[in-house]
Design an enzyme around this catalytic site. Structure first.
Site, PDB file in Angstrom:
ATOM      1  N   GLU A 268       0.840  -1.205   0.000  1.00  0.00           N
ATOM      2  CA  GLU A 268       0.000   0.000   0.000  1.00  0.00           C
ATOM      3  C   GLU A 268       0.873   1.252   0.000  1.00  0.00           C
ATOM      4  O   GLU A 268       0.778   2.084   0.903  1.00  0.00           O
ATOM      5  CB  GLU A 268      -0.901   0.004   1.247  1.00  0.00           C
ATOM      6  CG  GLU A 268      -1.789  -1.226   1.401  1.00  0.00           C
ATOM      7  CD  GLU A 268      -2.492  -1.289   2.768  1.00  0.00           C
ATOM      8  OE1 GLU A 268      -2.136  -0.523   3.684  1.00  0.00           O
ATOM      9  OE2 GLU A 268      -3.396  -2.135   2.909  1.00  0.00           O
ATOM     10  N   PRO A 269       1.732   1.416  -0.996  1.00  0.00           N
ATOM     11  CA  PRO A 269       2.638   2.571  -0.974  1.00  0.00           C
ATOM     12  C   PRO A 269       1.903   3.862  -1.335  1.00  0.00           C
ATOM     13  O   PRO A 269       1.039   3.878  -2.205  1.00  0.00           O
ATOM     14  CB  PRO A 269       3.650   2.230  -2.068  1.00  0.00           C
ATOM     15  CG  PRO A 269       2.867   1.418  -3.053  1.00  0.00           C
ATOM     16  CD  PRO A 269       1.891   0.609  -2.229  1.00  0.00           C
ATOM     17  N   GLY A 270       2.236   4.929  -0.645  1.00  0.00           N
ATOM     18  CA  GLY A 270       1.686   6.245  -0.980  1.00  0.00           C
ATOM     19  C   GLY A 270       2.824   7.195  -1.279  1.00  0.00           C
ATOM     20  O   GLY A 270       3.177   7.467  -2.428  1.00  0.00           O
TER      21      GLY A 270
ATOM     22  N   CYS B 216      -3.220  33.511   9.914  1.00  0.00           N
ATOM     23  CA  CYS B 216      -3.079  34.094  11.246  1.00  0.00           C
ATOM     24  C   CYS B 216      -2.748  33.031  12.293  1.00  0.00           C
ATOM     25  O   CYS B 216      -3.554  32.739  13.183  1.00  0.00           O
ATOM     26  CB  CYS B 216      -4.376  34.809  11.609  1.00  0.00           C
ATOM     27  SG  CYS B 216      -4.916  35.881  10.289  1.00  0.00           S
ATOM     28  N   GLU B 217      -1.581  32.405  12.148  1.00  0.00           N
ATOM     29  CA  GLU B 217      -1.081  31.416  13.110  1.00  0.00           C
ATOM     30  C   GLU B 217       0.436  31.479  12.998  1.00  0.00           C
ATOM     31  O   GLU B 217       0.965  31.528  11.883  1.00  0.00           O
ATOM     32  CB  GLU B 217      -1.450  29.981  12.695  1.00  0.00           C
ATOM     33  CG  GLU B 217      -2.895  29.686  12.521  1.00  0.00           C
ATOM     34  CD  GLU B 217      -3.467  28.842  13.658  1.00  0.00           C
ATOM     35  OE1 GLU B 217      -2.690  28.343  14.494  1.00  0.00           O
ATOM     36  OE2 GLU B 217      -4.689  28.707  13.684  1.00  0.00           O
TER      37      GLU B 217
HETATM   38  C1  LIG Z   1      -1.243   6.062   5.106  1.00  0.00           C
HETATM   39  C2  LIG Z   1      -1.331   4.610   4.868  1.00  0.00           C
HETATM   40  C3  LIG Z   1      -0.572   4.009   3.859  1.00  0.00           C
HETATM   41  C4  LIG Z   1       0.424   4.767   3.015  1.00  0.00           C
HETATM   42  O1  LIG Z   1       1.526   5.195   3.742  1.00  0.00           O
HETATM   43  P1  LIG Z   1       2.791   5.832   2.991  1.00  0.00           P
HETATM   44  O2  LIG Z   1       3.733   6.141   4.072  1.00  0.00           O
HETATM   45  O3  LIG Z   1       2.322   7.038   2.264  1.00  0.00           O
HETATM   46  O4  LIG Z   1       3.318   4.796   2.046  1.00  0.00           O
HETATM   47  C5  LIG Z   1      -0.748   2.654   3.637  1.00  0.00           C
HETATM   48  N1  LIG Z   1      -1.617   1.921   4.377  1.00  0.00           N
HETATM   49  C6  LIG Z   1      -2.357   2.460   5.359  1.00  0.00           C
HETATM   50  C7  LIG Z   1      -3.281   1.609   6.122  1.00  0.00           C
HETATM   51  C8  LIG Z   1      -2.236   3.817   5.645  1.00  0.00           C
HETATM   52  O5  LIG Z   1      -2.958   4.345   6.638  1.00  0.00           O
END
Ligand SMILES: *Cc1c(COP(=O)(O)O)cnc(C)c1O
Length: 413
Positions: free
Chosen positions: A273-275, A342-343
């Site tokens: 699950e890479p983001g 404004c912070e």
């Molecule tokens: C945020 C998240 C990701 C992605 O994380 P990255 O650090 O962006 O790769 C994958 N799985 C779950 C469950 C998440 O909450």
């Protein structure tokens, strides 16, 4: 490796000059490089070619439907954490059988929507959630495929706000509760337990914590096997870090090698699950210097992008490299780059040495492709930035700049 580079004195995204894009689309402006997205997706995905696997892009990192669509066209699935992300992903053409649904607080309507779409599986994070999914699935005459998210109690050695796999965190189930959960899942007719899952945190810069978590999951899988539960999917979550500053995170290839070694003998599909690692370095935020201001103790560059556009520095004290869009060769000055909000937490950078800048000139915050636009808000009634996707010498607007009518529209009831 990304396609943001200076050619002569000018910063380019692929073959487009950043300054030209800012002139055309205005600032603040998010600019993404399609070639970089494709390169990063493919570098990640091919690192696991030795394993049966599915790369599910984590939508919360960058949820623009055009970006999601790009992943889908390369064979990617998605990891979602809300009904809204499900909606976007389906609109972007992601096949439901490539969608996994994570998160500790899934609502009834969201579970229903995911069952209607017939997604691959839910990553379940509590016994109460299991019971709710079971009731809803039964009511709809459906079978819900599930994984349980195990909290392996591993320290990912990252910022505390993005550590998720330690026992003090709200995420997942400890091993004792996981045993109970799988047993219960076997009893529930509308539930089919098919996987095991973990996600220990984000912006990890070494692979050891991943391997430590994996070992714990593999031990637990053996135990499940003995209980007569067959696991077909092993989901290792996301979390691989990127270079923002000086850190040297492992390359996907190295991660791939280490995992392939451990997993190749298993008859299992591995889900990732890479983001951030896919999109973090595929985008920048361009901003104009509105004013320069000297106080007795500080030099400020007041820019038109603020914490509502990019909250990471305020939220996680994170570092974004900041450079001028055009090299001037001027002397450097120590400055704080701050927005109009404004912070006092409204800054993009503090105590940074930058070439002296003049009013009207452009700065670029790099590595803004992940958790940039998706975390933006309308705070201070600021309209959210436009997003542009560059491909070679073409640029297309993938989200128009918001208008004042967009701000008050939902209030006209
Ligand atoms: C945020 C998240 C990701 C992605 O994380 P990255 O650090 O962006 O790769 C994958 N799985 C779950 C469950 C998440 O909450």
């Amino acid at each position: 490796m990304n396609y943001f580079a200076y050619k002569g004195k000018e910063l380019f995204c692929e073959d487009m000059r950043i300054a030209d894009l800012a002139a055309t689309y205005g600032t603040p402006l998010y600019i993404y490089s399609a070639a970089t997205i494709k390169r990063h997706f493919s570098a990640f995905d091919t690192a696991f070619n030795g394993l049966k696997h599915l790369t599910c892009f984590s939508v919360k990192a960058n949820s623009n439907i055009h970006i999601i669509e790009t992943m889908g066209k390369m064979g990617g699935g998605v990891d979602i954490v809300s009904g809204g992300e499900l909606y976007r992903s389906l609109k972007a053409g992601i096949p439901p059988e490539k969608i996994v649904y994570s998160g500790v607080g899934k609502r009834t309507n969201e579970i229903r929507e995911a069952l209607t779409a017939n997604i691959l599986m839910f990553n379940v994070e509590s016994l109460a959630e299991l019971e709710r999914i079971s009731e809803i699935a039964q009511d709809m005459g459906k079978i819900a495929r599930v994984s349980f998210r195990i909290n392996p109690n591993v320290d990912p050695k990252t910022h505390p706000y993005i550590s998720t796999g330690m026992k003090k965190n709200k995420f997942g189930l400890d091993v004792t509760h996981s045993r109970i959960a799988y047993k219960r899942a076997m009893e529930l007719p509308a539930i089919e337990p098919i996987g095991i899952d973990c996600h220990i945190g984000s912006q990890l810069t070494t692979i050891e914590p991943f391997l430590e978590a994996l070992d714990k999951l593999l031990d637990f899988m053996d135990e499940l096997q003995k209980m007569g539960i067959h696991i077909s999917y092993l989901d290792l979550g996301g979390g691989l870090g990127i270079q923002y500053d000086e850190e040297e995170p492992p390359q996907p290839e190295e991660f791939g090698k280490a995992l392939t070694e451990k997993l190749k003998h298993l008859d299992i599909t591995v889900i990732f699950e890479p983001g951030r690692v896919i999109v973090g370095n595929t985008g920048v935020l361009v901003t104009e210097v509105l004013y320069t201001k000297q106080t007795p103790s500080k030099n400020f560059l007041i820019v038109d992008a603020a914490m509502n556009d990019l909250i990471r520095p305020a939220l996680y004290q994170s570092f974004h490299r900041i450079t001028p869009a055009t090299i001037t060769g001027r002397e450097t000055m120590n400055v704080d780059v701050v927005g109009p909000i404004c912070e006092s937490s409204d800054f993009l950078a503090r105590d940074r040495d930058l070439p002296a800048m003049k009013q009207g000139e452009l700065l670029v915050a790099h590595s803004a492709g992940a958790y940039g636009f998706t975390m933006s808000s309308n705070y201070n009634s600021r309209t959210r930035a436009a997003e542009v996707l560059v491909e070679g010498d073409q640029a297309k607007i993938i989200r128009r700049r918001e208008t004042y009518d967009d701000l008050i529209g939902p209030e006209l009831v």
